[in-house]
Every structure is written in structure tokens, then in C-alpha cells.
Design a protein around this motif. Sequence first.
Motif, PDB file in Angstrom:
ATOM      1  N   LYS A 186      -2.179   9.039  -7.649  1.00  0.00           N
ATOM      2  CA  LYS A 186      -1.498   9.040  -8.946  1.00  0.00           C
ATOM      3  C   LYS A 186      -0.044   9.507  -8.777  1.00  0.00           C
ATOM      4  CE  LYS A 186      -2.165  11.009 -13.571  1.00  0.00           C
ATOM      5  NZ  LYS A 186      -1.640  12.395 -13.566  1.00  0.00           N
ATOM      6  N   LEU A 187       0.144  10.554  -7.979  1.00  0.00           N
ATOM      7  CA  LEU A 187       1.496  11.062  -7.735  1.00  0.00           C
ATOM      8  C   LEU A 187       2.371   9.978  -7.090  1.00  0.00           C
ATOM      9  CD1 LEU A 187       3.645  13.268  -7.581  1.00  0.00           C
ATOM     10  CD2 LEU A 187       2.532  14.138  -5.514  1.00  0.00           C
ATOM     11  N   ASP A 188       1.804   9.256  -6.127  1.00  0.00           N
ATOM     12  CA  ASP A 188       2.558   8.182  -5.465  1.00  0.00           C
ATOM     13  C   ASP A 188       2.982   7.117  -6.486  1.00  0.00           C
ATOM     14  OD1 ASP A 188       3.560   6.545  -3.259  1.00  0.00           O
ATOM     15  OD2 ASP A 188       1.841   5.269  -3.690  1.00  0.00           O
ATOM     16  N   ALA A 189       2.075   6.759  -7.376  1.00  0.00           N
ATOM     17  CA  ALA A 189       2.403   5.765  -8.406  1.00  0.00           C
ATOM     18  C   ALA A 189       3.530   6.282  -9.308  1.00  0.00           C
ATOM     19  CB  ALA A 189       1.167   5.419  -9.219  1.00  0.00           C
ATOM     20  N   GLU A 190       3.477   7.579  -9.617  1.00  0.00           N
ATOM     21  CA  GLU A 190       4.538   8.168 -10.454  1.00  0.00           C
ATOM     22  C   GLU A 190       5.891   8.153  -9.733  1.00  0.00           C
ATOM     23  OE1 GLU A 190       1.426  11.202 -12.657  1.00  0.00           O
ATOM     24  OE2 GLU A 190       3.045  12.059 -11.430  1.00  0.00           O
ATOM     25  N   LEU A 191       5.858   8.474  -8.436  1.00  0.00           N
ATOM     26  CA  LEU A 191       7.112   8.472  -7.662  1.00  0.00           C
ATOM     27  C   LEU A 191       7.748   7.094  -7.705  1.00  0.00           C
ATOM     28  CD1 LEU A 191       6.019  10.427  -4.450  1.00  0.00           C
ATOM     29  CD2 LEU A 191       7.565  11.253  -6.229  1.00  0.00           C
ATOM     30  N   ARG A 192       6.912   6.069  -7.619  1.00  0.00           N
ATOM     31  CA  ARG A 192       7.446   4.712  -7.555  1.00  0.00           C
ATOM     32  C   ARG A 192       7.660   4.086  -8.932  1.00  0.00           C
ATOM     33  NH1 ARG A 192       4.316   1.578  -4.407  1.00  0.00           N
ATOM     34  NH2 ARG A 192       2.679   3.124  -4.033  1.00  0.00           N
ATOM     35  N   ALA A 193       7.427   4.916  -9.976  1.00  0.00           N
ATOM     36  CA  ALA A 193       7.779   4.457 -11.327  1.00  0.00           C
ATOM     37  C   ALA A 193       8.949   5.283 -11.851  1.00  0.00           C
ATOM     38  CB  ALA A 193       6.576   4.602 -12.244  1.00  0.00           C
ATOM     39  N   ASP A 194       9.571   6.058 -10.933  1.00  0.00           N
ATOM     40  CA  ASP A 194      10.620   6.983 -11.340  1.00  0.00           C
ATOM     41  C   ASP A 194      11.953   6.245 -11.429  1.00  0.00           C
ATOM     42  OD1 ASP A 194      11.950   9.257 -12.016  1.00  0.00           O
ATOM     43  OD2 ASP A 194      11.860  10.174 -10.017  1.00  0.00           O
ATOM     44  N   GLU A 195      12.110   5.461 -12.496  1.00  0.00           N
ATOM     45  CA  GLU A 195      13.301   4.614 -12.653  1.00  0.00           C
ATOM     46  C   GLU A 195      14.554   5.460 -12.848  1.00  0.00           C
ATOM     47  OE1 GLU A 195      13.284   1.615 -12.026  1.00  0.00           O
ATOM     48  OE2 GLU A 195      11.158   1.099 -12.148  1.00  0.00           O
ATOM     49  N   PRO A 196      15.716   5.002 -12.397  1.00  0.00           N
ATOM     50  CA  PRO A 196      15.947   3.690 -11.791  1.00  0.00           C
ATOM     51  C   PRO A 196      15.736   3.673 -10.275  1.00  0.00           C
ATOM     52  CG  PRO A 196      18.032   4.820 -12.079  1.00  0.00           C
ATOM     53  CD  PRO A 196      16.969   5.771 -12.543  1.00  0.00           C
ATOM     54  N   GLY A 197      15.361   4.753  -9.668  1.00  0.00           N
ATOM     55  CA  GLY A 197      15.266   4.771  -8.204  1.00  0.00           C
ATOM     56  C   GLY A 197      16.639   4.899  -7.564  1.00  0.00           C
ATOM     57  N   HIS A 198      16.662   5.022  -6.255  1.00  0.00           N
ATOM     58  CA  HIS A 198      17.926   5.131  -5.520  1.00  0.00           C
ATOM     59  C   HIS A 198      18.500   3.726  -5.341  1.00  0.00           C
ATOM     60  CE1 HIS A 198      20.603   5.699  -2.077  1.00  0.00           C
ATOM     61  NE2 HIS A 198      20.591   6.993  -2.331  1.00  0.00           N
ATOM     62  N   PRO A 199      19.819   3.564  -5.566  1.00  0.00           N
ATOM     63  CA  PRO A 199      20.387   2.209  -5.515  1.00  0.00           C
ATOM     64  C   PRO A 199      20.196   1.495  -4.179  1.00  0.00           C
ATOM     65  CG  PRO A 199      22.115   3.901  -5.693  1.00  0.00           C
ATOM     66  CD  PRO A 199      20.805   4.585  -5.935  1.00  0.00           C
ATOM     67  N   LEU A 200      20.155   2.230  -3.065  1.00  0.00           N
ATOM     68  CA  LEU A 200      19.993   1.570  -1.762  1.00  0.00           C
ATOM     69  C   LEU A 200      18.593   1.728  -1.189  1.00  0.00           C
ATOM     70  CD1 LEU A 200      23.317   2.592   0.076  1.00  0.00           C
ATOM     71  CD2 LEU A 200      22.798   0.421  -1.049  1.00  0.00           C
ATOM     72  N   LEU A 201      17.844   2.686  -1.711  1.00  0.00           N
ATOM     73  CA  LEU A 201      16.593   3.049  -1.023  1.00  0.00           C
ATOM     74  C   LEU A 201      15.342   2.874  -1.867  1.00  0.00           C
ATOM     75  CD1 LEU A 201      17.934   6.317   0.637  1.00  0.00           C
ATOM     76  CD2 LEU A 201      17.659   4.075   1.713  1.00  0.00           C
ATOM     77  N   GLY A 202      15.511   2.593  -3.133  1.00  0.00           N
ATOM     78  CA  GLY A 202      14.308   2.465  -3.958  1.00  0.00           C
ATOM     79  C   GLY A 202      13.715   3.828  -4.268  1.00  0.00           C
ATOM     80  N   TYR A 203      12.470   4.015  -3.853  1.00  0.00           N
ATOM     81  CA  TYR A 203      11.723   5.178  -4.339  1.00  0.00           C
ATOM     82  C   TYR A 203      11.217   6.062  -3.209  1.00  0.00           C
ATOM     83  CZ  TYR A 203      11.893   2.172  -8.354  1.00  0.00           C
ATOM     84  OH  TYR A 203      12.357   1.379  -9.365  1.00  0.00           O
ATOM     85  N   ALA A 204      10.912   7.291  -3.601  1.00  0.00           N
ATOM     86  CA  ALA A 204      10.122   8.163  -2.733  1.00  0.00           C
ATOM     87  C   ALA A 204       8.688   7.632  -2.757  1.00  0.00           C
ATOM     88  CB  ALA A 204      10.170   9.596  -3.252  1.00  0.00           C
ATOM     89  N   SER A 205       7.909   8.015  -1.752  1.00  0.00           N
ATOM     90  CA  SER A 205       6.520   7.549  -1.722  1.00  0.00           C
ATOM     91  C   SER A 205       5.689   8.504  -0.889  1.00  0.00           C
ATOM     92  CB  SER A 205       6.446   6.137  -1.119  1.00  0.00           C
ATOM     93  OG  SER A 205       6.903   6.151   0.219  1.00  0.00           O
ATOM     94  N   LEU A 206       4.380   8.395  -1.025  1.00  0.00           N
ATOM     95  CA  LEU A 206       3.512   9.153  -0.128  1.00  0.00           C
ATOM     96  C   LEU A 206       2.247   8.362   0.141  1.00  0.00           C
ATOM     97  CD1 LEU A 206       0.788  10.752  -1.394  1.00  0.00           C
ATOM     98  CD2 LEU A 206       2.550  11.990  -2.599  1.00  0.00           C
ATOM     99  N   HIS A 207       1.644   8.652   1.299  1.00  0.00           N
ATOM    100  CA  HIS A 207       0.362   8.020   1.604  1.00  0.00           C
ATOM    101  C   HIS A 207      -0.477   8.945   2.472  1.00  0.00           C
ATOM    102  CE1 HIS A 207       1.005   6.971   5.873  1.00  0.00           C
ATOM    103  NE2 HIS A 207       2.261   7.028   5.511  1.00  0.00           N
ATOM    104  N   ALA A 208      -1.783   8.787   2.373  1.00  0.00           N
ATOM    105  CA  ALA A 208      -2.710   9.527   3.233  1.00  0.00           C
ATOM    106  C   ALA A 208      -2.724   8.866   4.604  1.00  0.00           C
ATOM    107  CB  ALA A 208      -4.100   9.503   2.625  1.00  0.00           C
ATOM    108  N   SER A 209      -2.707   9.684   5.681  1.00  0.00           N
ATOM    109  CA  SER A 209      -2.619   9.127   7.036  1.00  0.00           C
ATOM    110  C   SER A 209      -3.875   9.357   7.861  1.00  0.00           C
ATOM    111  CB  SER A 209      -1.438   9.746   7.783  1.00  0.00           C
ATOM    112  OG  SER A 209      -0.271   9.653   7.018  1.00  0.00           O
ATOM    113  N   LEU A 210      -4.385  10.587   7.852  1.00  0.00           N
ATOM    114  CA  LEU A 210      -5.525  10.950   8.700  1.00  0.00           C
ATOM    115  C   LEU A 210      -6.429  11.894   7.918  1.00  0.00           C
ATOM    116  CD1 LEU A 210      -3.406  11.859  11.845  1.00  0.00           C
ATOM    117  CD2 LEU A 210      -5.037   9.958  11.765  1.00  0.00           C
ATOM    118  N   ILE A 211      -7.734  11.765   8.132  1.00  0.00           N
ATOM    119  CA  ILE A 211      -8.664  12.668   7.437  1.00  0.00           C
ATOM    120  C   ILE A 211      -9.805  13.041   8.370  1.00  0.00           C
ATOM    121  CG2 ILE A 211     -10.007  10.787   6.374  1.00  0.00           C
ATOM    122  CD1 ILE A 211     -10.106  12.671   3.815  1.00  0.00           C
ATOM    123  N   GLU A 212     -10.250  14.280   8.206  1.00  0.00           N
ATOM    124  CA  GLU A 212     -11.274  14.800   9.107  1.00  0.00           C
ATOM    125  C   GLU A 212     -12.123  15.800   8.330  1.00  0.00           C
ATOM    126  OE1 GLU A 212      -9.448  16.008  12.926  1.00  0.00           O
ATOM    127  OE2 GLU A 212     -10.745  17.764  12.683  1.00  0.00           O
ATOM    128  N   GLY A 213     -13.426  15.720   8.485  1.00  0.00           N
ATOM    129  CA  GLY A 213     -14.281  16.702   7.825  1.00  0.00           C
ATOM    130  C   GLY A 213     -15.740  16.422   8.104  1.00  0.00           C
TER     131      GLY A 213
END
Length: 372
Positions: A212-239
Amino acid sequence: MLDRREVAELVSQLVSIESVNPTLVPGGAGEAEVGRFVADWLERHGLETEYEEVEPGRANVVGRVRGSGRGRTLLLNAHLDTVGLGGPDGGTTPRVDGDRLYGRGSYDMKSGLAAIMLAAARARDLRLAGDVVVTAVSDEEDRSLGSERIAATVQADAALVTEPTGMRLAIAHRGFLWLELETQGVAAHGSRYDLGVDAIARMGHVLVALEKLDAELRADEPGHPLLGYASLHASLIEGGTELSTYPDRCVLKIERRTLPGETVEAVEAQIRAAAPEAEVRTLFVREPLETPRDAEIVERLLANTQPLLGHAPEVVGVPYWTDAALFSAAGIPSVVFGVGGEGAHAEPEWVDLGDVERVAEIVLATIADFCK
Ligand SMILES: [Zn+2]
């Protein structure tokens, strides 16, 4: 003027010396041999040259064309290491076909290295006031140990990193944080719902919150003129330990790409607020890059590219991170400009030899302008 044979020969020589990053690919040769080649070449061409190993076998080479004094210093930077070898066209036997030179590192970025070596060698004839410093570094493909050392030890008024940008002038890219999140449970036999607390199920809530946070980051208009948006993703999980046991802990590693202006503290606070059930630890941070359009180095590069290309290069942000951010964080206005081609971290890898010549000419003209 440079000639094509000289350009092709130097890129070929660099490609034919294996320099796979050994912390990225176990068994890789590292940068010692190619570093010695570069140091010898620079010395033969009259630069004051230093060869240093930042770790055993991990070479940094610094070559300096010393000016007469009181001029501005331009730092030129390229990395010596490559990713792992591929098949014939991602290997260390260079092959020229028309305008293209194939081989591992031809595009990323031994051609950029060749361009700054050739430009610096010619800069000796310019009778400059300021210094030109060529830095050929280790380990860009992994932890950037080489450029970290350069940023801490070399002073300059601007830096140009000749990573391949397809002849576009990159003045911005995002940074990133690697973070680790941990949820706690209570270990118990799988039959004992009265005792067990499932740490993995708790992490499930964290994952939903992060999505949900990632979706919010990428809906944070107008974004950076050259870079678009911040983003996040899950990479590794262990348990978990076995099927019949409630897991007592789950550890998730995530990557958060940052925009210029975002601080580590603010990003950490944002993740903690989104995932209050997890303990959050920051593992690694790389700053973003953002150099103002009216910085001297940007204007000089634009002015010197126009006549050679017949048009001004596109000023862009790039999606990937580069060592330019390390120089920028050290207070040196920094940009990225380099050749066109294909196959960074892929196969086949090739570079446009015409672009290598053009980049070398543009770097030389920029040196003449900036360090005069
Ligand atoms: Zn590169």
C-alpha cells in the motif's frame, strides 16, 4: 583528432583483460591486472600516475594532468570492473563488426574508460591552469569501494562519470536504502494454537502495508520531473523452521528507492509508521543524485556536445544508481555522460565505436573549457 583505430585498439585491449568483480561473481579476476595496464598507459602518456589497491587485488588508478595553477579541477571517473562473463559476445575476446565492438565490458564501461584516458592524454597539450584527474576505479558493480575512496581523497570542482547513457546527459538519479524488517512470534508445536504466535503471518500484514505504501509513493503527484517516483519492493524473506512448528521470527529485506531530498531518517520513520509490528533496521544507504541544470559542468558539457552531435544532448534522469552520487555527496557537482550500445549486464554486449570517439572529443573540449 582521434583516429578510429586508436580508439578501437584501446577498447579492445581493455576488454581483453578480464576484470570480473570477484565479490559479485566468485572467482572473478578483479581489477589488479587491468589497473596495472591503465596505470602503465597513463604513465606512458605523461600523466602523474598512482596505482593503489583498496583491498587486495582491487585496484584504483589515479592519473593527473597537472595544470599551471589556480584553474579548476575536473575529475573524470570510470570503473574497471565488469559483471560476469557471458558467451562469445560477453567474453574477453573483443570482436569488431562495422561500427560495433563486442565483448564483456565494451559498453559498461571500458569504452567510457578508454574515452577519458584518450582525452586526458591529449589534455597535456592544452596548457591548462587547472588539473585533470582520471580515476579508474574498482568495485562499482558491487559496493563502490573504489569511488568511495576517490570521493574521500580527491578534491575537484566537478566530476564527470562516463557510464553509458546513449549520448544523453544525466544529471539525476534516485538513491536507495536496503532495510531489514523483523517480526516476532512464539515458537510452539503446530498443535498448540493456545501457545503459538505465527511470526510469518505477522509479516503478512507488514507486506500488505508495504504494498500500500508503495502504491501511495507512486501516486504522489506530480513526482520528480526527471525521475518520476520513489518506490519500494520486497526482495528477500526468511522464516520458519519446520512444518509442525509456529515460527518465532520472520525477516524481510526490502529496497526503497529514494528521490533527491528524501532523508534516511524520514524514510525509516515512514516504514516504521507503515509497519508498527516489525522491528526496522537500515542495512545500506546510497544517496540520490541531483545536479542543477545551471551548474557549470552541465552548461560546459551541453555547449561542447552541441557542435559534435549537431544538437544539444537530452538532459535526463536515469533509473539506475551511479558512482556520481558519491562525488555529489562529497560536494562535487557531478554528471553522467557516455556512449551508446547495448548489453550492460547482458549479452551480447557491444559499444558504438563512433560514440567512443565522440565522447572522447566532447570530454577533451569540456576539459579545455572547464580547466583553462
Ligand atoms: Zn557501469
